[in-house]
Write an enzyme that holds these catalytic residues in place. Sequence first.
Site, mmCIF file in Angstrom:
data_model
loop_
_atom_site.group_PDB
_atom_site.id
_atom_site.type_symbol
_atom_site.label_atom_id
_atom_site.label_comp_id
_atom_site.label_asym_id
_atom_site.label_seq_id
_atom_site.Cartn_x
_atom_site.Cartn_y
_atom_site.Cartn_z
ATOM 1 N N HIS A 1 -69.581 -19.846 -3.105
ATOM 2 C CA HIS A 1 -69.183 -20.743 -4.191
ATOM 3 C C HIS A 1 -67.669 -20.876 -4.221
ATOM 4 O O HIS A 1 -66.954 -19.879 -4.299
ATOM 5 C CB HIS A 1 -69.679 -20.185 -5.533
ATOM 6 C CG HIS A 1 -69.503 -21.129 -6.685
ATOM 7 N ND1 HIS A 1 -70.483 -22.036 -7.045
ATOM 8 C CD2 HIS A 1 -68.480 -21.309 -7.555
ATOM 9 C CE1 HIS A 1 -70.063 -22.739 -8.093
ATOM 10 N NE2 HIS A 1 -68.841 -22.317 -8.415
ATOM 11 N N ASP B 1 -62.910 -32.346 3.141
ATOM 12 C CA ASP B 1 -63.189 -30.958 2.761
ATOM 13 C C ASP B 1 -62.189 -30.066 3.486
ATOM 14 O O ASP B 1 -62.251 -29.926 4.707
ATOM 15 C CB ASP B 1 -64.624 -30.585 3.128
ATOM 16 C CG ASP B 1 -65.079 -29.274 2.508
ATOM 17 O OD1 ASP B 1 -64.209 -28.448 2.164
ATOM 18 O OD2 ASP B 1 -66.300 -29.068 2.377
ATOM 19 N N ARG C 1 -61.665 -26.755 2.895
ATOM 20 C CA ARG C 1 -61.939 -25.328 2.724
ATOM 21 C C ARG C 1 -61.975 -24.586 4.055
ATOM 22 O O ARG C 1 -62.396 -25.134 5.066
ATOM 23 C CB ARG C 1 -63.264 -25.142 1.980
ATOM 24 C CG ARG C 1 -63.172 -25.512 0.515
ATOM 25 C CD ARG C 1 -64.506 -25.465 -0.179
ATOM 26 N NE ARG C 1 -65.385 -26.559 0.242
ATOM 27 C CZ ARG C 1 -66.557 -26.821 -0.307
ATOM 28 N NH1 ARG C 1 -67.000 -26.065 -1.297
ATOM 29 N NH2 ARG C 1 -67.289 -27.833 0.116
ATOM 30 N N THR D 1 -77.826 -22.976 -0.453
ATOM 31 C CA THR D 1 -76.846 -24.032 -0.192
ATOM 32 C C THR D 1 -77.522 -25.349 0.132
ATOM 33 O O THR D 1 -78.668 -25.384 0.581
ATOM 34 C CB THR D 1 -75.910 -23.641 0.975
ATOM 35 O OG1 THR D 1 -74.829 -24.587 1.040
ATOM 36 C CG2 THR D 1 -76.640 -23.654 2.312
#
Length: 200
Positions: A51, A126, A128, A149
């Site tokens: 998360h 994205d 990350r 997920t």
Amino acid sequence: MTVKYVESSKLPTPMGMFAMHGFSDDSSDKEHVVLTMGDVSSEEPVLVRIHSECLTGDALFSLRCDCGAQLQAAMHKIAIEGRGAIFYLRQEGRGIGLLNKIRAYKLQDCGADTVEANERLGFGADMRDYSILKPMFEHLGIAQVKLMTNNPRKIDALTQYGINIVNRIPHETGRNPHNADYLETKKGKLGHMFGEKDGE
């Protein structure tokens, strides 16, 4: 790898007693936490949620996303099973940071979708970095997971770093009129897997 374990403590929650494990990442100067319940170091697959921090959804109850609902649902599922781990990564706004996330929200208010907003600000869809997970998994002794997920990038990342995913558990919750378009963009442009039966 610059991620280091710091300390652990008890964390009582409405869903039960978790242990909270703190990690520091010297390369980004960020601090990450993992919540665990039960013995996660045994050979049996562990129920896991990856998360990313979402201040607006997790703490301010925003309906623009499904993050807060996903976090609470993951904690609830782990509490029911009595064993699991939530990796809470401090990568706000899919890695662009809180203030840039607010800028992205402003662009979305004017008609951009979540991917277009990031790109107009000069970021990827994205940003990350999941490589920070490897030392955390190693410290906790987790090698096999049942992964909650809808995001194929998380599956690819764990597989790349040697984590055996024995089962993917669809994790759909929190859809509402304010985030319906956002979720459809995640499905259409980011490949998120929605509309499947919950496999738990």
